[in-house]
Design a protein around this motif. Structure first.
Motif, mmCIF file in Angstrom:
data_model
loop_
_atom_site.group_PDB
_atom_site.id
_atom_site.type_symbol
_atom_site.label_atom_id
_atom_site.label_comp_id
_atom_site.label_asym_id
_atom_site.label_seq_id
_atom_site.Cartn_x
_atom_site.Cartn_y
_atom_site.Cartn_z
ATOM 1 N N ILE A 16 0.834 -1.193 0.000
ATOM 2 C CA ILE A 16 0.000 0.000 0.000
ATOM 3 C C ILE A 16 0.878 1.256 0.000
ATOM 4 O O ILE A 16 0.624 2.207 -0.747
ATOM 5 N N SER A 39 -9.255 3.506 -1.084
ATOM 6 C CA SER A 39 -9.693 2.500 -2.054
ATOM 7 C C SER A 39 -8.676 1.371 -2.174
ATOM 8 O O SER A 39 -9.059 0.205 -2.329
ATOM 9 N N MET A 40 -7.387 1.687 -2.077
ATOM 10 C CA MET A 40 -6.369 0.635 -2.120
ATOM 11 C C MET A 40 -6.464 -0.267 -0.901
ATOM 12 O O MET A 40 -6.321 -1.486 -1.015
ATOM 13 N N ILE A 42 -9.184 -0.865 1.011
ATOM 14 C CA ILE A 42 -10.405 -1.673 0.924
ATOM 15 C C ILE A 42 -10.241 -2.789 -0.089
ATOM 16 O O ILE A 42 -10.578 -3.949 0.184
ATOM 17 N N PHE A 43 -9.716 -2.475 -1.269
ATOM 18 C CA PHE A 43 -9.507 -3.503 -2.280
ATOM 19 C C PHE A 43 -8.493 -4.540 -1.801
ATOM 20 O O PHE A 43 -8.685 -5.745 -1.992
ATOM 21 N N GLY A 44 -7.429 -4.097 -1.158
ATOM 22 C CA GLY A 44 -6.424 -5.023 -0.649
ATOM 23 C C GLY A 44 -6.980 -5.960 0.399
ATOM 24 O O GLY A 44 -6.692 -7.162 0.392
ATOM 25 N N LEU A 46 -10.142 -6.864 0.709
ATOM 26 C CA LEU A 46 -11.066 -7.759 0.017
ATOM 27 C C LEU A 46 -10.317 -8.887 -0.685
ATOM 28 O O LEU A 46 -10.671 -10.070 -0.548
ATOM 29 N N VAL A 47 -9.271 -8.546 -1.404
ATOM 30 C CA VAL A 47 -8.481 -9.551 -2.108
ATOM 31 C C VAL A 47 -7.772 -10.476 -1.114
ATOM 32 O O VAL A 47 -7.691 -11.686 -1.328
#
Length: 62
Positions: A16, A39-40, A42-44, A46-47
């Motif tokens: 990040i 956003s990075m 949250i996406f991280g 989730l993944v």
């Protein structure tokens, strides 16, 4: 290499931070910190959650 919580957290934070530092010259700091960073993260997360669940599935079925 086995990933435990401290190693996973360190790699997550490093990725990040690398992404945020890499986008700073292209956009303003306010934009990066208010839009790109959350956003990075949250996406991280989730993944990461999907990857952990997939790893658990592979470990129990094979």
């Amino acid at each position: 290499m086995e990933f435990d919580l401290p190693k996973t957290a360190a790699v997550f934070v490093a990725l990040i931070a690398l992404g945020v530092v890499g986008t700073m010259p292209m956009m303003g700091a306010g934009t990066v910190l208010m839009m790109v960073l959350p956003s990075m993260v949250i996406f991280g997360l989730l993944v990461l959650a999907i990857g952990v669940k997939h790893g658990e599935y592979r470990a129990t079925t094979r």
